[in-house]
Every structure is written in C-alpha cells, then in structure tokens.
Design an enzyme around this catalytic site. Structure first.
Site, PDB file in Angstrom:
ATOM      1  N   LYS A  69       0.851  -1.192   0.000  1.00  0.00           N
ATOM      2  CA  LYS A  69       0.000   0.000   0.000  1.00  0.00           C
ATOM      3  C   LYS A  69       0.878   1.229   0.000  1.00  0.00           C
ATOM      4  CE  LYS A  69      -4.131   1.856   0.263  1.00  0.00           C
ATOM      5  NZ  LYS A  69      -3.712   2.866  -0.727  1.00  0.00           N
ATOM      6  N   LYS A  93       4.520   2.211   8.872  1.00  0.00           N
ATOM      7  CA  LYS A  93       3.305   2.980   9.175  1.00  0.00           C
ATOM      8  C   LYS A  93       2.090   2.060   9.280  1.00  0.00           C
ATOM      9  CE  LYS A  93       3.044   6.830   7.031  1.00  0.00           C
ATOM     10  NZ  LYS A  93       2.874   7.884   6.003  1.00  0.00           N
ATOM     11  N   LYS A 105       5.458   2.412  -2.620  1.00  0.00           N
ATOM     12  CA  LYS A 105       5.404   3.812  -3.020  1.00  0.00           C
ATOM     13  C   LYS A 105       5.686   3.903  -4.509  1.00  0.00           C
ATOM     14  CE  LYS A 105       4.524   7.728  -0.916  1.00  0.00           C
ATOM     15  NZ  LYS A 105       3.516   7.906   0.157  1.00  0.00           N
ATOM     16  N   THR A 189      -5.815  12.347   6.930  1.00  0.00           N
ATOM     17  CA  THR A 189      -4.459  12.543   7.448  1.00  0.00           C
ATOM     18  C   THR A 189      -4.449  13.640   8.504  1.00  0.00           C
ATOM     19  OG1 THR A 189      -3.511  11.830   5.327  1.00  0.00           O
ATOM     20  CG2 THR A 189      -2.057  13.011   6.834  1.00  0.00           C
ATOM     21  N   SER A 348      -7.702   4.973   3.968  1.00  0.00           N
ATOM     22  CA  SER A 348      -7.536   4.253   2.697  1.00  0.00           C
ATOM     23  C   SER A 348      -7.886   2.775   2.880  1.00  0.00           C
ATOM     24  CB  SER A 348      -6.094   4.382   2.189  1.00  0.00           C
ATOM     25  OG  SER A 348      -5.892   5.604   1.534  1.00  0.00           O
TER      26      SER A 348
END
Length: 415
Positions: A69, A93, A105, A189, A348
């Site tokens: 992710k 994370k 990423k 966020t 998400s």
C-alpha cells in the site's frame, strides 16, 4: 547544506530500532531491502504533438503482513532512493497502526504544474499500464500523494479496469465518491494528526485550548489541519507554502488564509501577517509544530532553534536522526511520521474494505473508527518508548518492525 538522502535516513532509523530489538542479521537483511523495485520508461504524447519519454517507479518494500500500500507522487525531484525510503516508511506505518498492509510507493519524474489536463491523463494512463504487472486489489493498492489527487486515482482505476474487462474499484484508494471513494478520506491525514496531538498534549498536561500552532506546508493536509486545530481552540500563529511563510502571534484565520491562497496562489502575500521564509516557520515561538511539507526540513542545523513542545509530523521524514537526538535532549515530544500521519492510510484501508464488500459507511463511523485506531496506536507507541527508555520515533519503529518481523517468522522462508 548537508547532503540529504531519504533512503539512507530510513535505513539509519531502521538500524537504530533493529539494534534496540536485538534483531538477527538474517532478519535485518530481509527487512532492510525492498522486495521489488520496478523502473519504467514510457513515451507520452504532449499537446503540441511531440513525444516525451518519462521515467517512473513503483517500489514494494514488504508484503508479509498483507498487500502493498502506498501513494504515487508526480514531481521533477522524484528519485528511486526517495521512493524506496517512502515505501519502507509505509511498511512501518501500516504495522504501527495495525492495519493488514505492507509498504509500497510510486513516483513519476515530471512537472505537473507545467502540464495540461490532457497530458496528465495520458501520462497517468500509460504509467498505470506500465505498472499494472504488479498492482492489483490483492497485491498492491496505490493512492494519491504529492501532486496527485482523486482525479488521478480515477484515471488509474479506469485504466486498470479497462485491462481487466470489468470495474475494479479496490485497485486504488483516494478515489472520488462517485466511483467507490470513501467519505472522510480527504480529511483523514489531518484528522489523524489532530487525534495523536490531542493525546500527546493530554499526556504532557498541556491544554489544546489557546495553544499556539505553527504549520509548515499549506497543501491539502496542512490547510485542513490548520482548520481542525483552529476549531479545537488553538491559535494558528504561522503557516507557509513553497512561496514563503506568514506569522501573526495573535493568530491567523485559516479560512481567510485559504481564500487568499486560492485567489493569489500563495499565502506569503496575506496582508494581516508578517512575511517570513518557509524555513522560519519551523522556528517561531509555538507550542505545537506541524511540519506538513517535505522530507529533511528539521536538521542538525536548525533543531536547536525549534521552540515547540510538541512536533506532529504530518509530512514523511521531516526530521533527520541528528535532529531527533537534539530534540529529545531538549524534552521536545516528536510524534513520528509513521504514527502522526497514518490517518490517511488508515482511511484508505477503510475505503478498500468498503470497495471489496460493496458496502459503505457514514463519515461519522469512519471518523470514530479512525480516532480509536490512532489512540490505540499512540498508546502502544508510548508504552514501547517508556519501556525502552527512548523517544517516540524509536518506540514506533521498534513496535512496527517487531510486528513485521513476527509476521516474517510465522510465515517462514519460501521454499
């Protein structure tokens, strides 16, 4: 200015936690390196008819706890090392907040500010096609990041779906609501930053009401965070964007600053404030500092001048390991990025779950679930830090790495 390499910093942070955990060299080798690095070079037809070859990356760091992710950023400054670092941070994370993902990423070397909508769409669709060999709703799920948004995710989802022959909404998150996006995703966020800062302030005996807050970065996260903290009764004394910063010790009106930025393209010319450089916003007198821009902004050179009691890292990697040492000695509470900004990936995850089951939740339920996850993660990190007599970053990394290491041991080594 010292040379900054995000991947070297990520590995340095990993090694500090691995030492504290007494991790074996075998396990370090598994967790230190990315599982997969895909580099693609692809042609894009520009509006004037010319062809430009673009370079893009997708890195999967670790998938032992679930599908990869991570966001995709468009920037002329994208490097493979930056993407590798961000993928590693995504692994930690997801583990620190306990959601069943690994880290990934993506990045494309381009300048979206000098591209038309048509050029961006063609670039996005071609890049999606190039990385479609490794992304998927059960393998690797992209999301928006720097200079990408819900429209870019819509193009990615559509492109992947066209290849599949049917709609696959769960292949990306951060989509528009009309095609399977989640309520609460845009604020996620910033909400997460607020929740953990509130928790940290409570533990430190510092009331949020009247607290002075400085925010470096007035993009999506920074702007929303300024509004959320303002609504909590905080005084937003300084904000900045790429053009510069502004400061007013009696407090700024975030809504008015946002309207000014929308009208003029900058916060720096906002009239009811003193103008300053973007870096100066990090050093103004304040109780809470929210770095919400880019990596490596709090360094050995300026950490001593940071005056905040709490630093909540809305950005990825804003504080170098050398700065961490200085801030810890000063008694500053640094809520690390892998915890502070994990609200985005958590919602998400909610979006992905909703897409897979084709059943959607109300925003109130999403916000309540997010607050519960962020609070539990904060408490787990502070518990680890207190037991290990270390700062919250090392505590967060130790907690996350131990969870990924456990999953690796339980699964075993194939074949």
């Amino acid at each position: 200015m010292q040379h900054f390499n995000a991947y070297e910093m990520a590995v340095q942070q990993f090694e500090l936690a691995a030492d504290k955990l007494d991790l074996s060299e075998d396990m370090r080798q598994i967790l230190r390196a990315p599982k997969r690095e895909l580099t693609v070079h692809f042609p894009v037809r520009l509006d004037d008819g010319s062809i430009k070859t673009i370079t893009g990356y997708r890195v999967q760091h670790n998938v032992n706890r679930g599908p990869a992710k991570g966001g995709i950023r468009y920037s002329p400054d994208v490097t493979l090392d930056e993407v590798k670092a961000l993928a590693m941070w995504m692994t930690w994370k997801c583990a620190v907040v306990g959601i069943p993902y690994g880290g990934a990423k993506g990045g494309v070397i381009c300048d979206p500010k000098h591209m038309t909508r048509g050029e961006l769409e063609r670039l996005t669709r071609r890049f999606t096609t190039e990385i479609s060999i490794i992304i998927g709703p059960h393998s690797d799920i992209p999301a928006p990041d720097v200079n990408t948004n819900s429209q870019v995710m819509a193009w990615m989802m559509d492109t992947y779906s066209m290849h599949s022959g049917f709609s696959v909404p769960a292949v990306v998150t951060g989509k528009p609501l009309s095609i399977g996006g989640s309520e609460g995703r845009n604020e996620a966020t910033a909400n997460g930053v607020l929740f953990v800062t509130r928790r940290a302030a409570h533990r430190a005996g510092m009331p949020l009401q009247g607290a002075h807050v400085s925010i470096q970065g007035f993009g999506n996260v920074g702007a929303i965070a300024s509004r959320l903290f303002h609504n909590e009764g905080c005084k937003i004394v300084a904000v900045s964007d790429t053009t510069g910063g502004i400061y007013n010790e009696v407090g700024l009106d975030p809504a008015a600053v946002q309207r000014h930025k929308m009208a003029h393209g900058t916060v720096a010319t906002y009239p009811a404030a003193r103008r300053m450089g973007s870096a100066e916003v990090l050093e103004v007198p304040c109780d809470i500092l929210v770095p919400a821009a880019t990596e490596g902004v709090i360094t050995e050179e300026n950490a001593e001048r940071v005056q905040a009691r709490i630093i909540a890292e809305a950005a990825n990697g804003p504080t170098t390991p050398e700065a961490d040492t200085i801030l810890f000695k000063k008694g500053c509470i640094v809520i690390p990025d892998i915890l502070a900004n994990a609200g985005g990936v958590t919602v998400s995850y909610f979006e992905w779950v909703q897409d897979l089951q084709s059943f959607f939740w109300h925003v109130e339920e999403i916000t309540l679930r997010l607050e519960g996850i962020m609070n539990r993660a904060f408490d787990a990190v502070t518990g680890m830090a207190e037991r290990s007599h270390c700062d919250l970053r090392l505590g967060a990394n130790m907690l996350a790495i131990s969870r990924v290491a456990e999953a690796t041991l339980v699964r075993g080594i194939y074949p």
